[in-house]
Structure formats: C-alpha cells, structure tokens
Design a protein around this motif. Structure first.
Motif, PDB file in Angstrom:
ATOM      1  N   ALA A  39      -5.300   2.178  -2.980  1.00 40.10           N
ATOM      2  CA  ALA A  39      -4.386   1.964  -4.097  1.00 40.10           C
ATOM      3  C   ALA A  39      -4.681   2.976  -5.206  1.00 40.10           C
ATOM      4  O   ALA A  39      -5.838   3.263  -5.505  1.00 40.10           O
ATOM      5  CB  ALA A  39      -4.545   0.551  -4.634  1.00 40.10           C
ATOM      6  N   ALA A  88       0.087   3.621 -10.860  1.00 40.49           N
ATOM      7  CA  ALA A  88       0.812   2.862  -9.838  1.00 40.49           C
ATOM      8  C   ALA A  88       2.283   2.693 -10.195  1.00 40.49           C
ATOM      9  O   ALA A  88       3.160   2.738  -9.327  1.00 40.49           O
ATOM     10  CB  ALA A  88       0.154   1.497  -9.643  1.00 40.49           C
ATOM     11  N   MET A  92       0.849  -1.196   0.000  1.00 40.29           N
ATOM     12  CA  MET A  92       0.000   0.000   0.000  1.00 40.29           C
ATOM     13  C   MET A  92       0.883   1.244   0.000  1.00 40.29           C
ATOM     14  O   MET A  92       1.886   1.302   0.704  1.00 40.29           O
ATOM     15  CB  MET A  92      -0.901   0.009   1.241  1.00 40.29           C
ATOM     16  N   PRO A  93       0.535   2.234  -0.756  1.00 39.62           N
ATOM     17  CA  PRO A  93       1.344   3.457  -0.762  1.00 39.62           C
ATOM     18  C   PRO A  93       1.134   4.242   0.525  1.00 39.62           C
ATOM     19  O   PRO A  93       0.054   4.282   1.080  1.00 39.62           O
ATOM     20  CB  PRO A  93       0.806   4.223  -1.970  1.00 39.62           C
ATOM     21  N   THR A 105       3.602  10.857  -2.466  1.00 38.16           N
ATOM     22  CA  THR A 105       3.163   9.485  -2.242  1.00 38.16           C
ATOM     23  C   THR A 105       4.242   8.511  -2.672  1.00 38.16           C
ATOM     24  O   THR A 105       4.808   8.633  -3.765  1.00 38.16           O
ATOM     25  CB  THR A 105       1.866   9.199  -3.022  1.00 38.16           C
ATOM     26  N   TYR A 106       4.522   7.534  -1.808  1.00 41.37           N
ATOM     27  CA  TYR A 106       5.464   6.452  -2.083  1.00 41.37           C
ATOM     28  C   TYR A 106       4.784   5.137  -1.738  1.00 41.37           C
ATOM     29  O   TYR A 106       3.780   5.101  -1.026  1.00 41.37           O
ATOM     30  CB  TYR A 106       6.748   6.619  -1.249  1.00 41.37           C
ATOM     31  N   ARG A 107       5.345   4.062  -2.220  1.00 41.89           N
ATOM     32  CA  ARG A 107       4.757   2.759  -1.916  1.00 41.89           C
ATOM     33  C   ARG A 107       5.714   1.929  -1.070  1.00 41.89           C
ATOM     34  O   ARG A 107       6.921   2.135  -1.071  1.00 41.89           O
ATOM     35  CB  ARG A 107       4.410   2.009  -3.199  1.00 41.89           C
ATOM     36  N   HIS A 108       5.107   1.015  -0.312  1.00 40.46           N
ATOM     37  CA  HIS A 108       5.885   0.092   0.508  1.00 40.46           C
ATOM     38  C   HIS A 108       5.127  -1.216   0.574  1.00 40.46           C
ATOM     39  O   HIS A 108       3.896  -1.242   0.505  1.00 40.46           O
ATOM     40  CB  HIS A 108       6.105   0.671   1.912  1.00 40.46           C
ATOM     41  N   PRO A 153       9.150   3.519  -4.721  1.00 42.48           N
ATOM     42  CA  PRO A 153       9.121   2.818  -3.435  1.00 42.48           C
ATOM     43  C   PRO A 153       9.911   3.553  -2.361  1.00 42.48           C
ATOM     44  O   PRO A 153      10.844   4.302  -2.642  1.00 42.48           O
ATOM     45  CB  PRO A 153       9.785   1.478  -3.767  1.00 42.48           C
TER      46      PRO A 153
END
Length: 702
Positions: A47, A53, A1-2, A14-17, A58
């Motif tokens: 999401a 996306a 989930m970001p 916004t970043y994702r992990h 990341p």
C-alpha cells in the motif's frame, strides 16, 4: 491493493483495485481525460503512503473473462523493450490487436462467447494422416526431420528452392501437435503476399479451424478474432508476418521462420525489432524448437550454424542441408545461368537480342518467362534537356517517379504526387524526357517486342505486371497470381515481389534485367541482399520436374565477370557466404561486431547533426566518469553524425550516428545509459528544432 498497469507512456503507472489482479490481466484505466487499455504487469504492491493513496486512481474495468497474458509472453515483451530500447508499454500494447483498445469488457465477453461457440462447432483437431502420407519424402527431408525430432536446435534449414522446405515445416508441425493435444505452432513469413499460399497449405493439412492468420492486411475484426483464437488455444497453428512473433500462444511447441534471411522481418517504425531474432529468443526462453529456413540464409545465421573446427567451438545453430530439388537427380535440377554483357549491346538496349530470342522460344512452346526489374513505375526521373530541370520532390531529397499508367509524378518516400506537367516547369520546353526504366516501361516495351510472337494456339502473347502499384487494390495480388498459376500469363514482369516463395510450375526462364545497381553500394549488406534476390529469382525457374535441365536464369549486366555473378552461376551459396564473411571479419562488420544507430529528425540537417554530436560528446564525458560505465564506454566506438542516404523526407531532415562494439553487452549498457541523456537534450532549449530521436539496434541498412 494497487496494481500497476501499462499505458503508452514510458514508465508503469499505479492504479488501485478492490481485489488483487493477476499479472497479465487486461484492464481499462483512466489516463488524463481518456480511458485506455492497460496490462497489469506485476502482482499486488504494498500500500502506498496514506498521503498519496488518495491520488491513486482506480481501475475502470477488468477484462476478467479473458485469461491473463502469461509470464512467458510478458518476459518476451520485456526483453524486446529492453533490447530494442523502447518503452515497455509501447511494445506490450503494440503486440495486441487494435480493436482491444476500443472494446468494453462487456463487448469482449460477447466476442469470447462467440469464439467459444465456434470452437465447439469446429472439428476436433488432430492429424489428416492420409494427406501427409501421400507425399513421399526425399532422403534430405527425412534426415532433416530426424534431426529436428531428436535434437534441440535452433535449426537452420538450408534448403535449395524447390527442395521441399514447406513439407518439412508441415511434418515438424504434425509431430509437435501429435505429442501434445493442446500444443501450438507459430509459423512466420516475411511478407503478406506469401501468407495466402502457405496458409492454404497448412489449412489443407490441418483444417481451416485449426489455423489462424495474423498480419496487417486483415481487418481489425479479423485481427482480433485471430488473436483470440491464438490466446485461447483454439488455433493450433498461427501463421503470420513479423507482428505474429509477439502473439500470445500459451502452449507454444514449435516456431518456424520461413525465408529467415528476409529484411522484412526487421520492423522499420516504432520498436525496431527483428522478428527472426525474437523468434530465436522466444524458443530459447520457452524451451521450444525453432526452425529457420532459407535457400540463402542471412550471414548472421550462417555464421551461427558453422561446425566446430579447431579452437572454434562452432555456432549455436544446427545446420540441416537440403541441396537437391525434388524430382531432380542428386544435386541437380538447377537452372542454367547465362550472363549477357550489356557493354557489347547497342546503346539503350532494354532486352538483349539473345534474351529476347530465348523468351520468344519459351512462349512459342507454351512455357512462361519471368522478368525481374526491382524498380516500379515507368521511369525513375523526368528531366528537361534544355535547362536541366528534374522531377525532384519538393518535400524530400529524392526524385519523383514517373508513372505513365496514370500520368503522375509520385514520390515513393512521402507519397506526394502531381500530374505530369505538359511542359518543363522552369523553361517551358515541351520535350521532357525520361531517365532510367521501371516495370511499367519494361511491360510496355516487351509488348512491342513480342507483338508478332504467337502462343502454341496462335493467340498473341499475354504479359502481366506484378508490383506494389498493380496490386494496390484488395484481392488484386491473389487474382494476378491465380492467372499466372492457371497459365493465363506468358510473360510476367515484376519487382522482388515475384521472386519470393511462389511455386510457378510453368516458368522455365527467369531474367534479371538490370541487377548491377547493388554491386557497388556503400551499404555493406547490399551484396548479400542482391545474391539472395537473384538466387530466389532463379529458383522460380524449373520447379516442375519436367523442365529440369532446360530451365535458364539470364543476367543482363555491365559487369558479367563480377565474383558475385560467378558464384550465382555455380549456385554456390556456401562459397559466396565464405567470401563475404572473410571480408566482414577483416573489416570488423557484423556478425563479428554489433551495431546500433542513433537517429535524429529535425527541421534542418544542422540541427539533427548537432543533436547527435552533442549526445556523443556528453556521453563520453559522463560515462568516462562513471565507474559502472567506463568499461562499456571504452568498448564502444562512436562515429560522427551524417545525413541518411535520403536525408529529407516529407520536409523533415534526417541524420544518424553509428555506434559499433565487439561486445553486445557493452553496446546495450551504453545505449540504455543514453536514454535519459537523450531525453534531457531533447528538452534542452538548444535543440528545440529536433522533431524526434530514435535508436535502431542491429540495423539492416546503414
């Protein structure tokens, strides 16, 4: 989930992990070609659109060994950013120690392990009861502590210099820590030079390991160590300057703001926050008690502590009065104030003969004298009588100050310095003179005037000077103060640095050499600052009970009958505050109205003022047509753009525009709506000459 993390850009990114990250977690994230520190500000987001996306980068690393910054801290930072009109990320990251931006997750883990070992080896925190019980409390102190114990506050501790405010802080901290074995206390002081002595008092009472310092004078490693101790809860007491108000203290139970009136609590670069006001907000938001202490409270705080009367419900603060000095009869122990009319002295007199005689008498008895001249250097200006040349700074609209100690001309605004010319640069005249006097000249002339005076043992008089120039080196201030406390100095000369908080037990005479400059200033806060400075200075005399009744405060003035000096002579702060508040109410000035400054720096004064005037014109047009803003806009008054008092610094012209409103909420709405407007104007080709713009909410100088 970001998960969103903040960088120094204005808006969240916004970043994702792979796994959700808790809000408040510290991370490292890519930004352009760099990798920077970030803070996860919110929980997991939905999401993003699948088409987007792939563009979400990341998180590079997670500082999962470090507890997350809690909701109280994030709420404080968010409020500060919103109220002072700054980017959220800017305020959040500025509150963290700089070294956190450089360490890796592995390096931080090692530091945390080391901090854990130190905490394990440290003595168990708790109360050195014998230390506090050995100090007998006055009736004033007992009454103040009883109210602090049983009421909610915020409290304004209106305590005379020498009344024992510090002991009240110590006892209140003891009580807070005794109620909760994990509680923490935040103590703020206005300047770094006040930190060591107060730090020593708290360490003596609570132990070295229980107290952590936070201020800009520490090394990066020390700042990180202190921050970690506060964030992990191993530091029970955090003592620091204005930056410490944003410290992460997960178990905060009490906040103390010493010398709450001091303008140093207002940040003058970046996010221009007031640490005192944020301390009050933090206490309210976290449900903890706040003590604001001063012998000369700010007029805003004094007004907020007014008792209820008639239709006036009173202020939000509880006023606690401690009018007497320890060891003195009730209400006594104050220095006698003596005024010297300099209009009756020979022209060019630096120290009036009666004052000089009084200094000689004190020195001969083995006592100390303190002379205040709030201007450093030897002379403010060098000039040529033949052609009129003056030592102007080529980069600022100010004069370079003559420093005789290193034969330099130095600008106190941009720092530009040159050697003193052998002759006038314009006409070649070798007879260049000085205008005005600074602490260097006062020190030199005192040495000549006291050359024949002897101390009780027959030794010559010892004179020392404490100002920003003489204490520039590491440890110099501490060394000079130690000499004063040890009795190795007979006459101390200095700027306002020597008037704040110092407990000089041997000083029995204080003199203000030339305090008139602020009496007729265009800044409406100048009288308040002058009265506070002189009251603080007078409080350095007669702190030892043995000197009560013999201590004196001398004022050399060309206006000795000015009402401000009359109230100072009577040690009547309430009377002074009443007079000033009446004048401000009639003039519509704070605390009866709210102010903000829009400021622009540009390559020319015209460009700076044009930018601000264009912003005001567009705001009036746009806001008047917006139903959501028309009411707020009607409650705000915009003044024309004008140059700053020092309008050019380091080659950059500076202008400002004042906004005024009786409604804080209306002013805040207008300022927030101005942000996109100002950004748009800055990008407009017509205003390319503007270097930067900024907003100063609740300015301390106008």
């Amino acid at each position: 989930m970001p998960t969103p993390a903040h960088s120094t850009v204005a808006e969240p990114l916004t970043y994702r992990h792979d796994a959700p990250l808790a809000a408040g977690t510290l991370v490292r994230v890519p930004l352009g070609r760099r990798e920077v520190l970030g803070i996860v500000w919110d929980g997991a987001l939905d999401a993003p659109d699948p088409a987007l996306a792939a563009q979400v980068r990341p998180v590079a690393a997670v500082f999962d060994a470090l507890p997350a910054l809690n909701a109280h801290w994030r709420s404080l930072v968010a409020f500060a950013a919103r109220y002072y009109q700054r980017a959220l990320g800017e305020v959040a990251l500025a509150a963290l120690p700089p070294q956190l931006r450089q360490v890796s997750a592995e390096q931080l883990a090692r530091r945390l392990n080391r901090a854990a070992r130190l905490a394990k080896d440290a003595p168990a925190p708790g109360r050195p009861p014998a230390a506090s019980e050995s100090v007998a409390l006055t009736g004033d102190q007992q009454r103040a502590l009883a109210e602090i114990e049983h009421e909610s506050g915020p409290f304004l501790l209106f305590g005379a210099t020498g009344s024992g405010k510090t002991e009240v802080y110590l006892r209140a901290a003891e009580a807070a820590l005794a109620r909760d074995p994990q509680a923490q206390v935040l103590v703020l002081v206005p300047e770094i030079n006040l930190t060591p002595q107060l730090l020593a008092r708290f360490q003596a009472r609570f132990g070295d390991h229980a107290v952590a310092a936070q201020h800009s004078g520490l090394t990066p490693a020390q700042r990180l160590q202190g921050w970690l101790a506060a964030h992990l809860g191993t530091a029970r007491i955090v003592l620091g300057t204005r930056m410490a108000v944003l410290a992460s203290l997960p178990r905060l139970a009490l906040v103390v703001v010493d010398e709450e009136h001091d303008a140093s609590y207002k940040q003058q670069e970046g996010a221009r926050y007031s640490a005192r006001d944020l301390a009050v907000y933090r206490g309210h938001a976290e449900g903890v008690k706040v003590i604001l202490g001063s012998a000369t409270p700010s007029l805003e705080s004094w007004h907020q502590s007014r008792p209820a009367s008639g239709d006036d419900p009173g202020g939000r603060y509880r006023r606690l009065a401690m009018p007497g000095r320890i060891g003195a009869a009730e209400g006594g122990g104050w220095p006698r104030v003596r005024r010297v009319d300099m209009g009756h002295q020979p022209k060019g007199t630096l120290i009036a003969p009666p004052l000089l005689a009084a200094i000689q008498e004190r020195v001969a008895r083995g006592e100390q004298a303190l002379l205040l001249l709030n201007r450093r250097g030897y002379a403010p200006v060098l000039y040529c009588a033949d052609c009129g040349w003056k030592s102007e700074c080529p980069h600022c609209s100010a004069y370079r100050v003559f420093h005789k100690v290193d034969r330099s001309l130095r600008c106190h605004h941009c720092g530009f310095a040159e050697r003193v010319p052998r002759a006038c640069p314009d006409c070649g005249n070798i007879d260049i003179g000085a205008i005005g006097r600074g602490t260097e000249q006062l020190e030199e002339q005192l040495a000549a005037l006291l050359a024949g005076v002897q101390r009780p043992g027959g030794e010559p008089v010892r004179i020392a000077r404490i100002d920003a120039d003489s204490t520039r080196g590491q440890g110099q201030l501490e060394a000079q103060l130690a000499q004063v406390h040890a009795g190795e100095v007979d006459v101390l000369v200095g700027t306002q640095m020597i008037t704040k908080g110092h407990d000089f037990r041997r000083v029995t005479l204080v003199a203000a050499v030339n305090p008139d400059g602020a009496l007729f200033s265009s800044d409406f806060r100048a009288p308040e600052r002058l009265f506070a400075l002189l009251m603080q200075a007078s409080g350095r005399a007669g702190r030892d009970a043995a000197s009560h009744g013999t201590a004196e405060m001398w004022l050399q003035s060309h206006h000795p009958d000015h009402p401000l000096y009359a109230m100072l002579k009577a040690h009547d702060y309430p009377g002074f505050a009443r007079l000033q508040l009446d004048e401000r109410a009639q003039a519509g000035l704070p605390p009866f109205t709210h102010l903000a400054l829009l400021r622009a720096d540009a390559r020319s004064q015209g460009a700076a003022q044009d930018f601000l005037n264009a912003a005001a014109q567009q705001a009036r047009q746009d806001f008047a047509a917006d139903p959501a803003l028309v009411g707020a806009q009607a409650a705000v008054r915009w003044y024309p753009a004008v140059p700053l008092p020092v309008q050019r610094v380091a080659g950059v012209e500076r202008a400002q525009m004042l906004l005024e409103s009786p409604s804080r909420a209306a002013l805040q709405r207008v300022l927030a709506a101005c942000q996109p407007l100002l950004h748009g104007l800055r990008a407009d080709g017509k205003h390319r000459g503007v270097v930067r713009w900024l907003v100063d909410v609740d300015p301390v100088a106008v």
